[in-house]
Scaffold this motif. Structure first.
Motif, PDB file in Angstrom:
ATOM      1  N   ALA B 152      39.112  17.510   0.043  1.00 54.50           N
ATOM      2  CA  ALA B 152      38.302  16.548   0.803  1.00 54.50           C
ATOM      3  C   ALA B 152      38.251  16.963   2.267  1.00 54.50           C
ATOM      4  CB  ALA B 152      38.907  15.154   0.681  1.00 54.50           C
ATOM      5  N   ARG B 153      37.273  16.426   2.954  1.00 55.74           N
ATOM      6  CA  ARG B 153      37.203  16.565   4.409  1.00 55.74           C
ATOM      7  C   ARG B 153      37.189  15.163   5.007  1.00 55.74           C
ATOM      8  NH1 ARG B 153      33.907  22.053   6.146  1.00 55.74           N
ATOM      9  NH2 ARG B 153      34.948  23.344   4.593  1.00 55.74           N
ATOM     10  N   LEU B 154      38.086  14.960   5.972  1.00 56.91           N
ATOM     11  CA  LEU B 154      38.148  13.661   6.638  1.00 56.91           C
ATOM     12  C   LEU B 154      37.327  13.754   7.914  1.00 56.91           C
ATOM     13  CD1 LEU B 154      41.982  12.906   6.262  1.00 56.91           C
ATOM     14  CD2 LEU B 154      40.128  12.603   4.602  1.00 56.91           C
ATOM     15  N   LYS B 155      36.307  12.921   7.979  1.00 52.97           N
ATOM     16  CA  LYS B 155      35.407  12.972   9.126  1.00 52.97           C
ATOM     17  C   LYS B 155      35.493  11.673   9.934  1.00 52.97           C
ATOM     18  CE  LYS B 155      32.263  16.256   7.009  1.00 52.97           C
ATOM     19  NZ  LYS B 155      30.875  16.609   6.660  1.00 52.97           N
ATOM     20  N   VAL B 156      35.281  11.840  11.222  1.00 53.62           N
ATOM     21  CA  VAL B 156      35.340  10.694  12.126  1.00 53.62           C
ATOM     22  C   VAL B 156      34.078  10.704  12.986  1.00 53.62           C
ATOM     23  CG1 VAL B 156      36.846   9.425  13.699  1.00 53.62           C
ATOM     24  CG2 VAL B 156      37.830  11.146  12.207  1.00 53.62           C
ATOM     25  N   PRO B 157      32.943  10.394  12.375  1.00 52.62           N
ATOM     26  CA  PRO B 157      31.679  10.512  13.118  1.00 52.62           C
ATOM     27  C   PRO B 157      31.573   9.557  14.300  1.00 52.62           C
ATOM     28  CG  PRO B 157      31.338   9.505  10.958  1.00 52.62           C
ATOM     29  CD  PRO B 157      32.742   9.988  10.983  1.00 52.62           C
ATOM     30  N   ASP B 158      32.259   8.419  14.210  1.00 51.80           N
ATOM     31  CA  ASP B 158      32.178   7.460  15.323  1.00 51.80           C
ATOM     32  C   ASP B 158      33.037   7.866  16.514  1.00 51.80           C
ATOM     33  OD1 ASP B 158      30.507   5.977  13.757  1.00 51.80           O
ATOM     34  OD2 ASP B 158      32.111   4.693  12.974  1.00 51.80           O
ATOM     35  N   TRP B 190      45.334   6.820   7.358  1.00 52.81           N
ATOM     36  CA  TRP B 190      44.544   7.119   6.154  1.00 52.81           C
ATOM     37  C   TRP B 190      45.473   7.104   4.945  1.00 52.81           C
ATOM     38  CZ3 TRP B 190      39.253   9.242   6.236  1.00 52.81           C
ATOM     39  CH2 TRP B 190      38.691   9.285   7.519  1.00 52.81           C
ATOM     40  N   ASP B 191      45.031   6.466   3.868  1.00 49.20           N
ATOM     41  CA  ASP B 191      45.799   6.445   2.611  1.00 49.20           C
ATOM     42  C   ASP B 191      45.467   7.729   1.850  1.00 49.20           C
ATOM     43  OD1 ASP B 191      46.718   6.111   0.002  1.00 49.20           O
ATOM     44  OD2 ASP B 191      46.503   3.919   0.107  1.00 49.20           O
ATOM     45  N   LEU B 192      46.437   8.632   1.793  1.00 48.34           N
ATOM     46  CA  LEU B 192      46.144   9.959   1.230  1.00 48.34           C
ATOM     47  C   LEU B 192      46.007   9.935  -0.292  1.00 48.34           C
ATOM     48  CD1 LEU B 192      48.358  12.182   3.545  1.00 48.34           C
ATOM     49  CD2 LEU B 192      45.865  12.207   3.370  1.00 48.34           C
ATOM     50  N   GLU B 193      46.609   8.962  -0.933  1.00 48.06           N
ATOM     51  CA  GLU B 193      46.400   8.896  -2.386  1.00 48.06           C
ATOM     52  C   GLU B 193      44.936   8.572  -2.687  1.00 48.06           C
ATOM     53  OE1 GLU B 193      49.699   6.506  -2.189  1.00 48.06           O
ATOM     54  OE2 GLU B 193      50.825   7.538  -3.771  1.00 48.06           O
ATOM     55  N   ASP B 199      38.432   8.729  -3.096  1.00 49.83           N
ATOM     56  CA  ASP B 199      37.925   7.573  -2.351  1.00 49.83           C
ATOM     57  C   ASP B 199      38.119   7.802  -0.848  1.00 49.83           C
ATOM     58  OD1 ASP B 199      37.060   5.123  -1.486  1.00 49.83           O
ATOM     59  OD2 ASP B 199      38.843   4.020  -2.147  1.00 49.83           O
ATOM     60  N   VAL B 200      37.474   8.801  -0.322  1.00 47.75           N
ATOM     61  CA  VAL B 200      37.638   9.118   1.099  1.00 47.75           C
ATOM     62  C   VAL B 200      37.094   7.980   1.956  1.00 47.75           C
ATOM     63  CG1 VAL B 200      37.017  10.734   2.941  1.00 47.75           C
ATOM     64  CG2 VAL B 200      37.565  11.587   0.654  1.00 47.75           C
ATOM     65  N   ALA B 201      35.984   7.414   1.528  1.00 46.90           N
ATOM     66  CA  ALA B 201      35.357   6.349   2.315  1.00 46.90           C
ATOM     67  C   ALA B 201      36.274   5.139   2.455  1.00 46.90           C
ATOM     68  CB  ALA B 201      34.043   5.940   1.664  1.00 46.90           C
ATOM     69  N   GLY B 202      37.123   4.910   1.460  1.00 45.18           N
ATOM     70  CA  GLY B 202      37.998   3.737   1.517  1.00 45.18           C
ATOM     71  C   GLY B 202      39.398   4.059   1.976  1.00 45.18           C
TER      72      GLY B 202
END
Lengths: 473, 438
Positions: B152-158, B190-193, B199-202
């Protein structure tokens, strides 16, 4: 015969080996100017308080621990007097007779009247000469829980020392009580003897000639205007989140290259340089803000040419920083700000320095619990220690112990030991006031006086030439 | 006479040899260099992480372009023989030539559901990955590099700009959280599980703020680095963050409602906090402020833990390898503190007497010029990690690469051997209890 020759050759080889090993090891550890003296950790071993080139000429314990503050030495050899400010348990100053520096003695102890009623003490002291008479100005900080909290300085006529001295008057600032923490006496290019004093968010400038001359008209006696001699205010340039609104200490010097009188102040959120040629309109020339680790400036002294400056911030672990002022002064930095040091010096990284006196390339430091330190800044990026003597004999680098011992509220530094330092240019005599151990006089081997021109610099230091204009130096 | 000539020759030869030895002695006698892998362009190596299981001998190293020319990604190093570490995998972001300076910064691993994962944080001020915070990899299949999979990629657009530092913490609520610094004065949780389950969005579940005050308005607030640990005395999960104005300790037991417990503000010489790590019992903390001449400061939190005060503003002591330089990151294995001290390389000091920290070992990993186009004192040892099972020490040096060390007499670490809880940055992924067990 052969055995004799062999022994001789053997000795030569041994000496050669030792010399080569030593010189190469030394070369491997040194820069172009060397690394100077390795200063030991504090406290040193018994008998090793000082470097081999530093000689103690005199030591006079002056009283209770924590009762000594700054020191000033007169510059004329025929006026061998030093003044040591006293605080807390004894409020006033002591005059030290240095006619024979090896046998210095207390000549006079001045104490404020009703001493027990006063709270605070005498802090900085400076002398000046005006109309052929000599005056000593003692700054005081007296709290409002006692009398005279509006007094900032007390002026004495000391011309007739060693026979007598007398109080001339007191400079008051009732609009900003609490006194003057630091003062500086400067012979301005206008010819006036000026006193710069920390007071109420400014460096206030007093014309000491006016003060000495006293009332010159009938109106003066009627008005009793305490601001009569106040002829200027040098502000602290505004910036965001200022640590302090005022100055802590400053220095003023003639700048030969521009013909300006320049003010160098520490306080606010760093350090500030002003053109004070026109005292009615101080002109901000440079700021030193945003320097990492420097939330606030303490003592700030330029080199004789004004190109570099030494900045102190009075917190444990902070070194003396050396700044190159040129980029701010010559327009290279459009915002006129310097935000980093180019070099730094420490006697002991666990301690901190207090005051200092610049005699290029040497800087004489009263380093609190490291005592007297002298470093060379011929290469401003790589200053190195050239001499030291630890005047403080208590527990070192323990803030808590120092606070408890002296009842001090200052928990940000290791507050004890060498407070003030001064240097007599005529012969290189060094004097130190130690908060606890008293007055000290030293000679450093090879330093028999100072004139800036001997070092390719303008002959500018804290020493004023009272009989001449700065531009004539 | 022949013997004299021989002595003369030996003398001449031995003189430069002696001088050379004095110049080249890089470490203390109790620090042994096991392995060293140069990794390329100077100023291109950032932080590192070492897996703790001896049967997973892997280290992960962030790669970045601090000045021009470095790659932006992550290297994996295989350490089955610590004396001969080797790079077995190189991850590089797409469009390397289009990317501005910076790149992979902090890196941490975690384990869940029987699989092993690595999170590599990224930081870019602009460009196509301006909004990228981290990339998550499944590294279960190592040492086969073909088995490394991006999850996954964790993004922080805001809040574009990336994640400068990250920490992975196994919470008492059993969840595994990524705590990540982002622009905007906060640490994101961030919940890594959820992340590895897709569920990256959540997965972004909470925020740990920096306290706001009159001289600390929103625009100036930030965290630089942080740490989280169980606090045995209170049974709390605690967060230790360094940022604007100093350092902060939060109770994060209720992860969605962090509670500020202790502040360390108004410290002379500390405009902002960098790395901030407690002792295993949470009483003492080691605090860095990242500027030249600043030592590591040691604080005693006891007055705050006892409820006497809420703010601490005075250290009880300090340590530096060289006052003219500064330290960067550190790892606490009480009483030892392992420091990646930039130009001074690996340093180890002891907090046996917290008021008098003492250097117990060192090795200078940096041997280049300070003038590399960046801040001259920010080069050399960037990151450090310690494997508790056997005491292996690893260092990432910005310019000289990856190093492995042993310190004599340090063959592993368990807090209980030192009369402390067995708590360090090392997480016990399989333990139910937060209390240390042998």
């Amino acid at each position: 015969m052969n055995r004799q020759i062999l022994r001789t050759i053997g000795r030569i080889l041994f000496v050669f080996t030792v010399l080569m090993t030593t010189s190469l090891a030394s070369w491997a550890q040194s820069g172009p100017y060397g690394k100077g003296i390795e200063q030991p950790q504090h406290p040193q071993k018994p008998g090793e308080q000082g470097s081999a080139n530093m000689r103690v000429l005199a030591h006079i314990p002056l009283g209770a621990a924590g009762s000594v503050s700054d020191v000033e030495i007169e510059q004329d050899l025929d006026r061998p007097y030093a003044y040591v400010a006293r605080r807390n348990t004894e409020i006033g100053f002591d005059v030290i007779d240095l006619a024979d520096p090896n046998h210095a003695k207390v000549l006079y102890r001045w104490r404020i009247e009703n001493e027990d009623l006063h709270v605070g003490g005498a802090m900085d002291g400076r002398y000046f000469k005006y109309k052929s008479r000599y005056y000593y100005v003692q700054s005081v900080q007296l709290r409002q829980s006692g009398p005279n909290s509006d007094v900032g300085a007390i002026v004495f006529d000391v011309t007739d020392l060693p026979v007598k001295m007398s109080e001339v008057g007191r400079i008051r600032q009732s609009e900003s009580p609490g006194g003057f923490h630091n003062i500086f006496m400067y012979k301005h290019s206008s010819g006036k003897p000026l006193m710069f004093a920390t007071s109420g968010g400014f460096a206030k400038v007093f014309d000491m000639g006016l003060f000495i001359d006293g009332e010159t008209s009938e109106m003066d006696s009627q008005l009793k205007d305490e601001n009569r001699e106040l002829i200027g205010r040098v502000p602290v340039a505004e910036s965001d989140n200022m640590w302090s609104k005022g100055y802590h200490d400053f220095y003023v010097a003639y700048h030969p290259e521009t013909g300006q009188d320049r003010f160098y102040g520490g306080g606010g959120s760093g350090y500030y340089v002003y053109n004070v040629t026109n005292l009615e309109k101080p002109e901000l020339l440079a700021t030193l803000l945003g320097v990492p680790g420097v939330a606030w400036g303490h003592t700030f002294t330029p080199t004789p040419d004004g190109n570099y400056a030494i900045g102190e911030t009075e917190f444990q672990y902070q070194p003396l920083r050396i700044f190159d002022l040129k980029p701010a002064l010559n327009g290279e930095n459009p915002d006129k700000n310097i935000d980093h040091a180019i070099g730094a010096w420490h006697a002991d990284w666990k301690s901190l320095a207090h005051n200092h006196e610049v005699r290029w390339p040497f800087v004489f430091v009263s380093g609190y619990q490291t005592g007297l330190g002298v470093f060379n800044m011929v290469d401003p990026e790589h200053p190195f220690t050239v001499g030291y003597y630890d005047t403080f004999d208590g527990i070192h680098n323990d803030r808590g112990a120092a606070m408890e011992r002296l009842g001090s509220p200052y928990d940000w530094n290791v507050y004890d030991g060498a407070w003030g330092v001064d240097v007599r240019n005529a012969d290189g005599l060094i004097v130190v006031s130690d908060m606890t151990t008293g007055f000290w006089a030293f000679k450093m081997d090879g330093f028999d006086g100072w004139n800036g021109e001997d070092w390719g610099m303008p002959n500018v230091s804290s020493v004023q030439q009272w009989d001449d204009l700065p531009s004539n130096r | 006479m022949r013997s004299l000539i021989a002595i003369a020759i030996m003398a001449l030869v031995s003189v430069p040899a002696t001088a050379q030895k004095m110049q080249t002695k890089s470490g203390s006698d109790n620090i042994e260099v096991l392995g060293h892998v140069p990794l390329g362009h100077h100023s291109s190596v950032t932080d590192l992480e070492l897996e703790q299981d001896l049967d997973r001998p892997y280290a992960y190293i962030g790669r970045a372009s601090i000045v021009d020319g470095g790659p932006k990604g992550m290297d994996i190093i295989e350490l089955s023989n610590p004396a001969a570490p080797k790079v077995i995998y190189e991850f590089r972001l797409e469009f390397q030539d289009l990317l501005p300076n910076r790149g992979g910064m902090d890196v941490k691993y975690f384990r869940t559901g029987g699989r092993h994962y690595v999170v590599q944080s990224f930081e870019f001020g602009s460009g196509p990955f301006h909004d990228l915070g981290a990339v998550v990899f499944d590294v279960t299949g190592l040492p086969d590099p073909n088995q490394v999979k991006e999850v996954a990629r964790l993004k922080v657009p805001d809040l574009p700009g990336g994640m400068h530092n990250i920490f992975i913490y196994k919470h008492t609520n059993k969840h595994i959280y990524l705590l990540a610094t982002v622009p905007g004065g906060m640490v994101q949780v961030w919940d890594l599980e959820k992340v590895v389950q897709g569920d990256v969005a959540g997965a972004y579940v909470s925020t740990i703020p920096t306290p706001e005050s009159s001289n600390n308005p929103g625009s100036r607030r930030f965290y630089h680095d942080h740490y989280a640990a169980f606090h045995p005395d209170t049974g709390e999960d605690r967060f230790y963050g360094g940022g604007n104005n100093g350092y902060y300790v939060y109770d994060i037991s209720d992860i969605e409602n962090p509670e500020l417990k202790i502040t360390l503000m108004g410290i002379s010489g500390v405009d902002w906090g960098h790395t901030f790590t407690p002792s295993p019992d949470g009483r003492y903390v080691v605090a860095e402020s990242e500027y030249q001449y600043s030592p590591l400061r040691i604080f005693d939190l006891k007055p705050a833990l006892d409820g006497e005060v809420t703010n601490i503003n005075q250290p009880i002591s300090a340590w530096t390898a060289n006052w003219e330089n500064l330290s960067h990151n550190h790892e606490v294995r009480w009483p030892f503190v392992f420091v990646s001290a930039y130009l001074d390389g690996l340093q180890v000091f002891s907090l046996t007497d917290p008021k008098n920290p003492q250097t117990v070992g060192y090795y200078d990993t940096y041997n280049g010029s300070a003038e590399t186009g960046f801040n001259p004192v920010i080069n050399g040892a960037f990151g450090v990690d310690v494997r508790n099972a056997d005491g292996l020490i690893v260092v990432s040096d910005m310019s000289t690469g990856f190093w492995t060390f042993r310190m004599e007499g340090f063959s592993g670490w368990n807090g209980e051997d030192w009369g402390m809880p067995n708590i360090s940055s090392v997480q016990k992924w399989d333990d139910e209890s937060k209390e240390g067990t042998r």
